[in-house]
Design a protein around this motif. Structure first.
Motif, PDB file in Angstrom:
ATOM      1  N   ASP A  18     -33.599 -14.418  13.074  1.00  0.00           N
ATOM      2  CA  ASP A  18     -33.431 -13.360  12.193  1.00  0.00           C
ATOM      3  C   ASP A  18     -32.547 -12.439  12.849  1.00  0.00           C
ATOM      4  O   ASP A  18     -31.719 -12.065  11.809  1.00  0.00           O
ATOM      5  CB  ASP A  18     -35.075 -12.282  12.272  1.00  0.00           C
ATOM      6  CG  ASP A  18     -36.016 -12.725  11.751  1.00  0.00           C
ATOM      7  OD1 ASP A  18     -35.964 -13.566  10.670  1.00  0.00           O
ATOM      8  OD2 ASP A  18     -37.257 -12.753  12.068  1.00  0.00           O
ATOM      9  N   GLU A  19     -32.103 -12.540  14.143  1.00  0.00           N
ATOM     10  CA  GLU A  19     -30.875 -11.820  14.317  1.00  0.00           C
ATOM     11  C   GLU A  19     -29.311 -12.639  13.941  1.00  0.00           C
ATOM     12  O   GLU A  19     -28.413 -12.001  13.478  1.00  0.00           O
ATOM     13  CB  GLU A  19     -30.795 -12.021  15.921  1.00  0.00           C
ATOM     14  CG  GLU A  19     -31.899 -11.139  16.456  1.00  0.00           C
ATOM     15  CD  GLU A  19     -31.902 -11.258  18.236  1.00  0.00           C
ATOM     16  OE1 GLU A  19     -30.782 -10.996  18.765  1.00  0.00           O
ATOM     17  OE2 GLU A  19     -32.638 -11.939  18.731  1.00  0.00           O
ATOM     18  N   GLN A  22     -29.212 -11.763  10.387  1.00  0.00           N
ATOM     19  CA  GLN A  22     -28.650 -10.385  10.188  1.00  0.00           C
ATOM     20  C   GLN A  22     -26.883 -10.308  10.351  1.00  0.00           C
ATOM     21  O   GLN A  22     -26.395  -9.841   9.366  1.00  0.00           O
ATOM     22  CB  GLN A  22     -29.159  -9.523  11.204  1.00  0.00           C
ATOM     23  CG  GLN A  22     -30.733  -8.768  10.948  1.00  0.00           C
ATOM     24  CD  GLN A  22     -30.416  -8.049   9.626  1.00  0.00           C
ATOM     25  OE1 GLN A  22     -29.832  -7.355   9.523  1.00  0.00           O
ATOM     26  NE2 GLN A  22     -31.801  -8.212   8.915  1.00  0.00           N
ATOM     27  N   GLN A  25     -25.497 -11.936   7.001  1.00  0.00           N
ATOM     28  CA  GLN A  25     -25.563 -10.898   5.771  1.00  0.00           C
ATOM     29  C   GLN A  25     -24.611  -9.790   5.756  1.00  0.00           C
ATOM     30  O   GLN A  25     -24.091  -9.713   5.064  1.00  0.00           O
ATOM     31  CB  GLN A  25     -26.952 -10.193   5.735  1.00  0.00           C
ATOM     32  CG  GLN A  25     -28.237 -11.029   5.380  1.00  0.00           C
ATOM     33  CD  GLN A  25     -29.585 -10.406   5.371  1.00  0.00           C
ATOM     34  OE1 GLN A  25     -29.840  -9.625   4.424  1.00  0.00           O
ATOM     35  NE2 GLN A  25     -30.400 -10.719   6.273  1.00  0.00           N
ATOM     36  N   GLU A  31     -27.560  -8.771   0.761  1.00  0.00           N
ATOM     37  CA  GLU A  31     -29.003  -8.282   1.323  1.00  0.00           C
ATOM     38  C   GLU A  31     -29.916  -9.309   0.816  1.00  0.00           C
ATOM     39  O   GLU A  31     -29.950  -9.460  -0.312  1.00  0.00           O
ATOM     40  CB  GLU A  31     -29.266  -6.939   0.541  1.00  0.00           C
ATOM     41  CG  GLU A  31     -30.600  -6.319   1.372  1.00  0.00           C
ATOM     42  CD  GLU A  31     -30.134  -5.852   2.907  1.00  0.00           C
ATOM     43  OE1 GLU A  31     -31.292  -5.756   3.610  1.00  0.00           O
ATOM     44  OE2 GLU A  31     -29.256  -5.406   2.971  1.00  0.00           O
TER      45      GLU A  31
END
Length: 419
Positions: A18-19, A22, A25, A31
């Motif tokens: 997830d990092e 991020q 993105q 997004e």
């Protein structure tokens, strides 16, 4: 290997994806929807996900990931349908809060050193911003034609096309991966990237909702010759109309065909859907059969842009992996700022289609940077054209042409899979 002060290179474990996402993105301006997370996980070669994390609090929050990249372990088709071990670089981005600190250079050097250690002689990528990668030794190895094809465009008939059958199905990894992989492995066009090994193999089947822009999920067109698949294409459509006129669109992503008849049957299907006025594609080679088969080639409104960018990591291994089409004996003085082992003068002795590449102290016939050698590697650009542009220096008259004839490909290179 180049390092960025205050940052440490790491392999990104699955629990930190997830990092990783991020940073992507932020770097690529977008997004993502939470429901699309698994699609991105499936598209990422997790075992080759890398990052730079902060080790100096003057650079940011200690331990945060500031830049990321990943690569696919794969093979690429080179002239004569041979294969060269390739690292397909992707997911490369720096968080905008950490720019101008040498992170991109550090990641590229990390990618180069790890790829070379795995025996990958070439790195390949699609460039979001082309100017970035030229300075790291990448050259534009292939170009592509983006086309808008009107519905029902007339084609010159090709024998056998009408005898082929078509299946239209929803694209599904479990059902279609082996079929697509088998067809892809039979393509002979230089630049073709074969299915990668490891995780991320199903990247072509992922279909995030956020990327669809109102279109349906990916469909698959399969052309068969008496039950044997001979062509495929990923496509999706969107219906639209105004004052009773239907002007929907069809988007074609990846496709491949084994024969001229299969190519024609495939495009006859993709350009003649009800409620669809225009079919868009971005993956036509500059000599794709469709461009010759269309009776009105100008009617397929088109433009040429860059396709695959190539970077030779192991010069002798890469040059010896492909076939050549003219005998010659040329010495090349090569510069390479980022992979010093490639720098120096090399003798290319080509005999019967095979190259012997050795270091030499002899005077150089030609001199160039590794990005120029990478540009001509797949045969889509000639050494002589780069010499005429002032980018390759010719010290012995006629040697640019000799090497150009040897390295040119009879068919234009193209990567049909956007990784």
């Amino acid at each position: 290997m180049k390092k960025a002060a205050g940052y440490q290179s790491i392999s990104v474990p699955e629990e930190r994806l997830d990092e990783f996402f991020q940073v992507v993105q932020w770097a690529f301006v977008g997004e993502w929807l939470l429901e699309d997370r698994q699609d991105y996980v499936d598209a990422l070669p997790v075992e080759r996900a890398r990052g730079l994390q902060v080790t100096d609090e003057r650079r940011g929050e200690f331990g945060e990931i500031a830049a990321v990249h990943a690569s696919f372990g794969t093979e690429m088709i080179v002239p004569d349908a041979r294969r060269v071990s390739t690292a397909g670089l992707s997911w490369l981005g720096v968080h905008p809060a950490h720019r101008r600190r040498g992170l991109m250079t550090a990641m590229m050097h990390d990618h180069f050193s790890r790829s070379i250690a795995r025996g990958e002689a070439v790195s390949a990528l699609y460039a979001m911003e082309a100017a970035i990668y030229s300075r790291f030794g990448y050259g534009m190895g292939a170009q592509t034609v983006k086309a808008e094809i009107p519905r029902g465009s007339k084609m010159w008939p090709v024998e056998g096309a009408d005898d082929l059958t078509v299946r239209l199905e929803r694209a599904d990894f479990d059902q279609h991966d082996q079929l697509v992989s088998d067809l892809q492995a039979r393509l002979t066009r230089p630049g073709t990237i074969l299915n990668p090994v490891g995780s991320g193999r199903n990247a072509r089947f992922t279909d995030p909702v956020g990327n669809r822009k109102g279109m349906e999920k990916w469909r698959l067109a399969i052309v068969e010759d008496r039950g044997e698949p001979v062509a495929y294409a990923f496509f999706r459509r969107r219906a639209d109309s105004s004052i009773g006129i239907h002007d929907g669109v069809c988007q074609v992503r990846e496709f491949g065909a084994l024969t001229p008849a299969a190519s024609q049957r495939l495009w006859q299907t993709l350009t003649d859907f009800d409620l669809v006025e225009t079919t868009y594609t971005e993956n036509l080679a500059t000599d794709d059969p469709l461009l010759h088969q269309l009776k009105d080639a100008r009617g397929a409104r088109s433009k040429v842009i860059d396709n695959l960018w190539i970077r030779l990591l192991d010069v002798p291994a890469a040059l010896q992996a492909r076939e050549y089409f003219h005998d010659c004996d040329v010495t090349v003085a090569l510069t390479d700022k980022h992979v010093p082992d490639n720098a120096g003068t090399w003798r290319l002795r080509i005999d019967g289609g095979e190259a012997e590449v050795t270091r030499t102290d002899a005077p150089a016939d030609l001199s160039m940077d590794v990005r120029h050698l990478s540009t001509v590697y797949l045969g889509g650009t000639s050494v002589e054209s780069l010499s005429a542009a002032g980018l390759v220096r010719e010290h012995t008259a006629g040697q640019a042409r000799e090497l150009a004839v040897a390295m040119m490909s009879p068919v234009a290179p193209l990567a049909n899979w956007d990784f």
